[in-house]
Design a protein around this motif. Structure first.
Motif, PDB file in Angstrom:
ATOM      1  N   LEU A 169      56.001  38.139  29.251  1.00 22.85           N
ATOM      2  CA  LEU A 169      56.737  36.934  29.814  1.00 22.85           C
ATOM      3  C   LEU A 169      56.400  35.662  29.638  1.00 22.85           C
ATOM      4  CD1 LEU A 169      57.536  38.322  33.632  1.00 22.85           C
ATOM      5  CD2 LEU A 169      59.126  38.406  31.268  1.00 22.85           C
ATOM      6  N   ILE A 170      55.065  35.451  29.281  1.00 22.16           N
ATOM      7  CA  ILE A 170      54.572  34.135  28.858  1.00 22.16           C
ATOM      8  C   ILE A 170      55.297  33.502  27.781  1.00 22.16           C
ATOM      9  CG2 ILE A 170      52.488  32.916  28.227  1.00 22.16           C
ATOM     10  CD1 ILE A 170      50.850  34.990  29.699  1.00 22.16           C
ATOM     11  N   ALA A 171      55.616  34.238  26.959  1.00 13.00           N
ATOM     12  CA  ALA A 171      56.457  33.678  25.735  1.00 13.00           C
ATOM     13  C   ALA A 171      57.804  33.116  25.854  1.00 13.00           C
ATOM     14  CB  ALA A 171      56.668  34.694  24.580  1.00 13.00           C
ATOM     15  N   ASP A 172      58.237  33.579  27.241  1.00 14.79           N
ATOM     16  CA  ASP A 172      59.576  32.903  27.475  1.00 14.79           C
ATOM     17  C   ASP A 172      59.680  31.842  28.674  1.00 14.79           C
ATOM     18  OD1 ASP A 172      60.977  35.037  25.925  1.00 14.79           O
ATOM     19  OD2 ASP A 172      60.725  36.535  27.782  1.00 14.79           O
ATOM     20  N   LEU A 173      58.218  31.417  29.052  1.00 11.26           N
ATOM     21  CA  LEU A 173      58.300  30.090  29.861  1.00 11.26           C
ATOM     22  C   LEU A 173      58.825  29.035  29.347  1.00 11.26           C
ATOM     23  CD1 LEU A 173      54.528  30.828  31.431  1.00 11.26           C
ATOM     24  CD2 LEU A 173      56.631  30.679  32.764  1.00 11.26           C
ATOM     25  N   LYS A 174      59.471  28.073  30.064  1.00 10.82           N
ATOM     26  CA  LYS A 174      59.831  26.783  29.792  1.00 10.82           C
ATOM     27  C   LYS A 174      59.339  25.832  30.668  1.00 10.82           C
ATOM     28  CE  LYS A 174      64.238  28.590  27.720  1.00 10.82           C
ATOM     29  NZ  LYS A 174      63.878  30.144  27.769  1.00 10.82           N
ATOM     30  N   VAL A 175      58.674  26.262  31.459  1.00 13.41           N
ATOM     31  CA  VAL A 175      57.808  25.350  32.532  1.00 13.41           C
ATOM     32  C   VAL A 175      56.464  25.635  32.545  1.00 13.41           C
ATOM     33  CG1 VAL A 175      60.165  25.384  34.007  1.00 13.41           C
ATOM     34  CG2 VAL A 175      58.319  27.009  34.426  1.00 13.41           C
ATOM     35  N   PRO A 176      55.703  24.534  32.865  1.00 10.70           N
ATOM     36  CA  PRO A 176      54.306  24.665  33.025  1.00 10.70           C
ATOM     37  C   PRO A 176      53.692  25.664  34.116  1.00 10.70           C
ATOM     38  CG  PRO A 176      54.631  22.382  33.318  1.00 10.70           C
ATOM     39  CD  PRO A 176      56.138  23.200  33.545  1.00 10.70           C
ATOM     40  N   PHE A 177      52.737  26.622  33.713  1.00 11.32           N
ATOM     41  CA  PHE A 177      52.330  27.526  34.566  1.00 11.32           C
ATOM     42  C   PHE A 177      50.731  27.904  34.202  1.00 11.32           C
ATOM     43  CE2 PHE A 177      51.464  31.880  36.175  1.00 11.32           C
ATOM     44  CZ  PHE A 177      52.760  31.994  36.948  1.00 11.32           C
ATOM     45  N   HIS A 178      50.058  28.109  35.096  1.00 14.06           N
ATOM     46  CA  HIS A 178      48.672  27.969  35.310  1.00 14.06           C
ATOM     47  C   HIS A 178      48.303  29.465  35.865  1.00 14.06           C
ATOM     48  CE1 HIS A 178      44.451  26.376  35.137  1.00 14.06           C
ATOM     49  NE2 HIS A 178      44.373  26.905  36.479  1.00 14.06           N
ATOM     50  N   PHE A 179      46.988  30.111  35.152  1.00 12.04           N
ATOM     51  CA  PHE A 179      46.636  31.281  35.550  1.00 12.04           C
ATOM     52  C   PHE A 179      45.152  30.861  36.028  1.00 12.04           C
ATOM     53  CE2 PHE A 179      49.508  32.632  32.514  1.00 12.04           C
ATOM     54  CZ  PHE A 179      50.183  34.000  33.270  1.00 12.04           C
ATOM     55  N   ALA A 180      44.866  31.102  37.436  1.00 15.03           N
ATOM     56  CA  ALA A 180      43.646  31.068  37.722  1.00 15.03           C
ATOM     57  C   ALA A 180      42.947  32.294  38.061  1.00 15.03           C
ATOM     58  CB  ALA A 180      43.411  30.209  39.073  1.00 15.03           C
ATOM     59  N   CYS A 181      42.001  32.724  36.966  1.00 15.15           N
ATOM     60  CA  CYS A 181      41.472  34.261  37.097  1.00 15.15           C
ATOM     61  C   CYS A 181      40.303  34.035  37.842  1.00 15.15           C
ATOM     62  CB  CYS A 181      41.577  34.705  35.749  1.00 15.15           C
ATOM     63  SG  CYS A 181      43.000  34.787  34.736  1.00 15.15           S
ATOM     64  N   ALA A 182      39.970  35.412  38.617  1.00 17.49           N
ATOM     65  CA  ALA A 182      38.691  35.706  38.928  1.00 17.49           C
ATOM     66  C   ALA A 182      37.321  36.113  38.142  1.00 17.49           C
ATOM     67  CB  ALA A 182      38.846  36.386  40.421  1.00 17.49           C
ATOM     68  N   ARG A 183      36.379  35.997  38.553  1.00 15.58           N
ATOM     69  CA  ARG A 183      35.351  36.543  37.684  1.00 15.58           C
ATOM     70  C   ARG A 183      35.185  38.182  38.117  1.00 15.58           C
ATOM     71  NH1 ARG A 183      31.454  34.090  41.289  1.00 15.58           N
ATOM     72  NH2 ARG A 183      30.258  35.701  42.384  1.00 15.58           N
ATOM     73  N   ASP A 184      34.794  38.767  37.136  1.00 15.80           N
ATOM     74  CA  ASP A 184      34.465  40.360  37.423  1.00 15.80           C
ATOM     75  C   ASP A 184      35.387  40.832  38.245  1.00 15.80           C
ATOM     76  OD1 ASP A 184      31.944  39.962  36.112  1.00 15.80           O
ATOM     77  OD2 ASP A 184      31.121  39.169  38.056  1.00 15.80           O
ATOM     78  N   ASP A 185      36.678  40.633  37.865  1.00  9.81           N
ATOM     79  CA  ASP A 185      38.000  41.102  38.690  1.00  9.81           C
ATOM     80  C   ASP A 185      38.565  42.381  38.196  1.00  9.81           C
ATOM     81  OD1 ASP A 185      40.381  41.454  40.096  1.00  9.81           O
ATOM     82  OD2 ASP A 185      41.069  39.489  39.787  1.00  9.81           O
ATOM     83  N   PRO A 186      38.373  43.681  38.935  1.00  8.08           N
ATOM     84  CA  PRO A 186      39.019  44.723  38.637  1.00  8.08           C
ATOM     85  C   PRO A 186      40.311  44.945  38.265  1.00  8.08           C
ATOM     86  CG  PRO A 186      38.353  44.956  40.877  1.00  8.08           C
ATOM     87  CD  PRO A 186      37.836  43.525  40.446  1.00  8.08           C
ATOM     88  N   THR A 211      38.970  30.690  34.309  1.00  7.48           N
ATOM     89  CA  THR A 211      38.071  31.571  35.098  1.00  7.48           C
ATOM     90  C   THR A 211      37.497  31.143  36.161  1.00  7.48           C
ATOM     91  OG1 THR A 211      38.255  33.171  33.206  1.00  7.48           O
ATOM     92  CG2 THR A 211      36.722  33.840  35.031  1.00  7.48           C
ATOM     93  N   VAL A 212      37.903  31.270  37.422  1.00 11.76           N
ATOM     94  CA  VAL A 212      37.193  30.696  38.440  1.00 11.76           C
ATOM     95  C   VAL A 212      35.877  31.400  39.025  1.00 11.76           C
ATOM     96  CG1 VAL A 212      37.097  29.913  40.948  1.00 11.76           C
ATOM     97  CG2 VAL A 212      39.543  29.773  39.438  1.00 11.76           C
ATOM     98  N   ASP A 213      34.769  30.877  39.151  1.00  9.53           N
ATOM     99  CA  ASP A 213      33.524  31.531  39.454  1.00  9.53           C
ATOM    100  C   ASP A 213      33.599  31.866  40.907  1.00  9.53           C
ATOM    101  OD1 ASP A 213      31.005  32.351  39.233  1.00  9.53           O
ATOM    102  OD2 ASP A 213      30.028  30.710  39.631  1.00  9.53           O
ATOM    103  N   ALA A 214      34.481  32.768  41.259  1.00 12.99           N
ATOM    104  CA  ALA A 214      34.716  33.384  42.625  1.00 12.99           C
ATOM    105  C   ALA A 214      35.134  34.694  42.230  1.00 12.99           C
ATOM    106  CB  ALA A 214      35.454  32.262  43.293  1.00 12.99           C
ATOM    107  N   HIS A 215      35.185  35.488  43.388  1.00  7.31           N
ATOM    108  CA  HIS A 215      35.833  37.051  43.451  1.00  7.31           C
ATOM    109  C   HIS A 215      37.055  36.921  43.889  1.00  7.31           C
ATOM    110  CE1 HIS A 215      31.749  38.809  42.917  1.00  7.31           C
ATOM    111  NE2 HIS A 215      31.366  38.121  43.873  1.00  7.31           N
TER     112      HIS A 215
END
Length: 247
Positions: A169-186, A211-215
């Protein structure tokens, strides 16, 4: 806030009534509105506190119950590094599709636009936690004329096998979007983060990833994984994204 400023309401959807937690932003009848997409454990105080935090910063917030189609929609949060959600919660996650949440989002926005809560938001922002990350992404894609941006916070199942993977779906985005990912996330591995980053780089919209340095689950104070510094910083980034064009 007064009791009337934060409450549960019922919103009609094509698939039946949906509980929505509503936290208003003071007396501003046109405050921007954060739509908070829940994690796998459903509506509860942890999510309501996130909504109240936005309201305290002048941003109204609503938390729709994406499990409203199911006979049970609230589950006890798993709290431990190796503790998994109970099977019924996992099943609820499996059975709640992006198509369903898009239906719910459209119904919720229509209700708010009709002043169902006695205010009409000037804009919406989709923010999802854990399971909700992919639903926030779907909302930002589906309603670019009303949803001005979005964020996935320690989101899971963003990359799956097949053509229906949410990351497409990222390819269809027309507005800003942010992914805040966790470290070592299963639920969102390093390999998945790399796929998200590569896909974001090809998007015409302003899509960012860190990638946020948090779980996983760092946003929730009652969890073993809570990280107050990470939670505060990501909340501040979300507020900045929501209000960037309002000054």
């Amino acid at each position: 806030m007064t009791r009337d400023d934060a409450r549960l309401v019922k919103v009609d959807t094509p698939d039946g009534p949906m509980d929505v937690f509503l936290a208003l932003a003071g007396d501003d009848p046109h405050a921007p509105c954060a739509i908070i997409y829940m994690d796998v454990f459903g509506l509860r105080d942890e999510l309501f506190e996130l909504a109240r935090a936005f309201a305290a910063d002048g941003i109204a917030a609503v938390v729709p119950d994406l499990f409203h189609r199911l006979p049970v929609s609230r589950f006890p949060p798993a709290n431990g590094r190796d503790v998994r959600p109970e099977p019924t919660a996992i099943e609820a996650n499996d059975n709640t599709t992006l198509a369903m949440s898009r239906i719910d989002t459209r119904a919720l926005v229509a209700w708010l636009d009709a002043a169902g809560a006695n205010f009409r938001p000037k804009r919406y922002f989709a923010i999802g936690f854990c399971m909700g990350g992919r639903h926030a992404l779907a909302a930002a894609v589906a309603l670019p004329d009303r949803v001005s941006g979005g964020m996935s916070v320690h989101g899971g199942r963003l990359v799956t096998n097949g053509a229906e993977s949410p990351h497409h779906l990222i390819a269809d985005l027309k507005v800003p979007f942010h992914f805040a990912c966790a470290r070592d996330d299963p639920t969102c591995s390093r390999a998945h983060c790399e796929i998200l980053q590569a896909t974001a780089a090809e998007s015409a919209a302003r899509v960012t990833l860190e990638t946020v340095d948090a779980h996983h689950g760092w946003s929730f104070p009652a969890r073993w994984s809570y990280d107050p510094a990470a939670a505060a910083r990501i909340h501040q980034r979300a507020c900045a994204m929501i209000t960037v064009d309002l000054t």
